[in-house]
Design an enzyme around this catalytic site. Structure first.
Site, PDB file in Angstrom:
ATOM      1  CD  GLU A 154      -2.949   0.915   2.335  1.00 30.78           C
ATOM      2  OE1 GLU A 154      -4.156   0.714   2.229  1.00 30.78           O
ATOM      3  OE2 GLU A 154      -2.385   1.142   3.417  1.00 30.78           O
ATOM      4  CD  GLU A 163       3.334   6.874   0.550  1.00 29.72           C
ATOM      5  OE1 GLU A 163       3.462   5.631   0.666  1.00 29.72           O
ATOM      6  OE2 GLU A 163       2.656   7.554   1.328  1.00 29.72           O
TER       7      GLU A 163
END
Length: 703
Positions: A154, A163
């Site tokens: 995730e 990210e």
């Protein structure tokens, strides 16, 4: 011999602007750690909000159970508290006696410490192998017994790619996963929509706002329309809070699709032709993403605005789990259209290009069709500010208040030495242009040399000479009388505004008070200080969505997470000695909100005196019935000693973050004189300020 794991955490001193590195020491990793939650850096992160997102948790859990059909090797990248790893371990345990393997990789030491504790509490510390480090540091044979058959992860942000999703997947497919692995999520699709919104337009087009203000201050003069702008990037924002001020101009359209089960490319681009279904001006593109968590396409998670989800007929934006709750960890994103926007007519095709690299997605309109200011573009001295700061600089009321206060301060002073101790280019220009004899020293610590180049570019248009302006580009802690040309300071100015402080608590800007104190010996006897006072304001609030997102964790999908509550700053069911932290939020973006009281003054910060400890308390009487979840807190800056000019950073302004103090438990309240048994009519709020740490301690009691 037990090993010690040590990492460093950067911490900003809010009173000096100086960053320092703090050692985070794991100690003996075989012994349960003891945390001091007051020293934790994790309460301001989104971990607690994610773990309270029940829609997300159920979607991942169902997809993992559906994907893992036999014992295998599962790799969890960016494992956090180990929730997905535990889901995978339990899924394999339910299949049969043969055990599979779960490897969990997490690069942030405090999270690894917390994960180990959570795994122990759930009896799974022997089932999940934990690795401290980045996934691209793992090696098959050394760290992993074999390549993994299933990837659960995730590593997503509101933009999707920020990210490091793409490089992480690339390395995983190259080095850590079997050929044609199974993955949860299976796929992510990015969508967009063209919208018109005056509120969004004001957050990026300062030039047009200045033209409307017509006050003689030119931060973006003709020929330099884009010398102050917003960085061209995706800006996460709770768009639902603006739904009444947003007019969609197109249907949703697909931008990019990313398959987790195969190696992604670093670069991609697509030409888009989008039909406008009504007349309007495209001020922005709102984008969001949809996760398909299973390979069959039955389990989805979406970050779409509510008006998309509510009007969507496709299964990919709905699921069997019901309506998605408000959450703060993933939001839709805004991409601002250059200048005044792109005018479109009904049924007109809008042509633009979407591009992605390994960490971001961007859009490039066909500039020939942009009906806006000339495409003059000046990189010399160009300043990139936050959307909220752009809107603030363009706000007529704010500009008028600042100009009036500056005029009053300069009036009657002959050749004053004016010092601006924050990053205010506005006050620097005003100080130099309103008085033809003033000498201006501007620190601009966050803008540094670029601030000086900016001022050189706009000096002529604003009618002042740079011969009277000196930009130091450094912190006040470094200043000496030589910097002041051996003169005492006649006027000390600040907005106050420090670049990079927008996401921090309102009282972080009391750095101005600290800097005024450091300059005390350099101030003249009759110095004018602006602002001269800060007033801490408070209002009782009902914000059920925010409280739910920060509430005490017990079981998350059947896994005990109570060990993380103190560290993550949860509210509810905490020991009496612990208080939930004050956290920064845009109140208007906190989901369902309701003001339950008038605005009250709690305490004052007297900037005319050197910084010192201070405290105050007030009795807040409720004016409306409801459930109180906490208090909104902010600072009103009094710009003059006559208390005539006040600039508020409260909830009525969308451009400042307020502080939020959540209660341990929600309290039913009613208006004074209408209280029933079990309800409160008033609350006492007490605050104390520590001048050494800039911490503001807030306590409350109800009666």
């Amino acid at each position: 011999m037990a090993t010690r794991e040590v990492a460093f955490q950067q911490r900003l001193d809010p009173l000096t602007g100086v960053s320092e590195w703090i050692v985070v020491d794991d100690g003996d990793s075989g012994v349960p750690e003891v945390e001091n939650p007051k020293k934790s850096f994790l309460s301001s992160t989104s971990y607690l909000d994610m773990l309270n997102d029940s829609f997300r948790n159920r979607a991942f859990h169902e997809a993992i159970k559906k994907t893992i059909k036999c014992p295998c090797h599962v790799l969890d990248i960016g494992a956090g508290t180990g929730l997905l790893s535990m889901m995978a371990a339990r899924a394999m345990d339910s299949i049969g006696p043969e055990e599979g393997t779960v490897s969990a990789c997490e690069s942030y030491l405090p999270m690894v410490k917390m994960m180990r504790r959570v795994l122990r509490m759930n009896g799974l510390d022997g089932r999940v192998r934990v690795f401290l480090g980045r996934s691209d540091e793992l090696e098959e044979g050394r760290d992993l017994p074999s390549r993994a058959d299933v990837l659960v992860s995730e590593i997503l942000d509101s933009e999707l790619l920020g990210e490091g999703l793409i490089p992480t997947l690339q390395h995983a497919h190259d080095k850590l996963l079997v050929e044609n692995p199974q993955t949860v999520p299976h796929r992510a699709t990015v969508y967009g929509q063209l919208v018109e919104s005056t509120s969004l337009w004001k957050m990026h087009d300062l030039h047009s706002s200045e033209e409307e203000a017509s006050d003689g201050v030119h931060l973006t003069p003709p020929g330099f329309e884009k010398i102050i702008g917003v960085k061209q990037q995706q800006h996460p924002m709770h768009c639902d809070a603006l739904k009444d001020m947003i007019k969609p101009l197109s249907d949703p359209f697909k931008v990019f699709e990313f398959d987790f089960w195969k190696r992604p490319e670093c670069h991609g681009e697509t030409e888009l032709q989008i039909k406008a279904y009504r007349n309007g001006r495209v001020h922005a593109i709102i984008s969001w993403w949809v996760l398909q968590l299973d390979d069959e396409g039955t389990i989805f998670y979406s970050t779409a605005p509510q008006w998309i989800s509510n009007n969507n007929n496709q299964g990919e934006l709905t699921s069997a789990f019901g309506a998605k709750d408000w959450c703060d960890h993933w939001k839709p994103c805004i991409w601002f259209t250059p200048g005044a926007g792109l005018h479109v007519n009904e049924d007109e095709l809008v042509q633009f290009q979407a591009t992605h690299n390994d960490i971001s997605i961007s859009y490039n309109f066909n500039k020939v069709n942009l009906n806006s200011q000339p495409e003059s573009f000046c990189t010399e001295g160009q300043l990139m500010l936050s959307p909220e700061k752009i809107a603030n600089y363009g706000d007529k009321h704010w500009r008028f208040s600042m100009l009036t206060a500056a005029k009053n301060a300069l009036q009657g002073k002959s050749s004053p030495l004016c010092v601006i101790v924050d990053d205010s280019v506005f006050l620097t220009i005003v100080s130099a242009s309103l008085s033809q004899t003033s000498n201006v020293i501007s620190t601009l610590p966050g803008l540094q040399g670029n601030g000086a180049k900016f001022l050189h570019s706009v000096a002529d248009t604003n009618g002042f000479s740079m011969d009277r302006v000196k930009v130091l580009g450094r912190r006040v802690t470094c200043l000496t009388m030589d910097d002041m040309n051996r003169r005492k300071v006649d006027i000390l100015f600040a907005e106050p505004f420090y670049r990079g402080y927008e996401g921090m608590l309102p009282w972080q800007n009391l750095r101005f008070w600290k800097e005024r104190t450091l300059l005390d010996s350099m101030l003249s006897e009759d110095v004018t200080i602006m602002p001269c006072k800060g007033i801490l304001k408070a209002s009782a609030m009902s914000f059920p969505d925010l409280w739910r997102s920060r509430r005490f964790l017990k079981s998350v999908e059947g896994f005990n997470h109570s060990a993380v509550n103190e560290i993550l700053g949860a509210c509810g069911d905490l020991p009496p000695s612990l208080e939930s932290p004050c956290l920064p939020y845009f109140i208007w973006q906190c989901g369902e909100i309701k003001e339950l009281s008038e605005v009250f003054s709690v305490m004052e910060f007297d900037v005319l005196k050197p910084i010192h400890a201070c405290s105050g308390k007030t009795n807040i009487r409720f004016s409306k019935p409801g459930v109180c979840h906490g208090f909104a807190l902010w600072i009103d800056w009094v710009m003059d000693e006559k208390n005539l000019i006040v600039i508020s950073t409260g909830p009525d302004s969308k451009y400042w973050k307020q502080g939020v103090k959540l209660l341990s438990q929600p309290v039913p309240v009613n208006a004074d004189g209408s209280c029933s048994p079990g309800e409160s009519c008033s609350s006492e709020l007490e605050a104390s300020f520590d001048p050494f740490t800039a911490e503001l301690k807030i306590t409350s009691s109800f009666s």
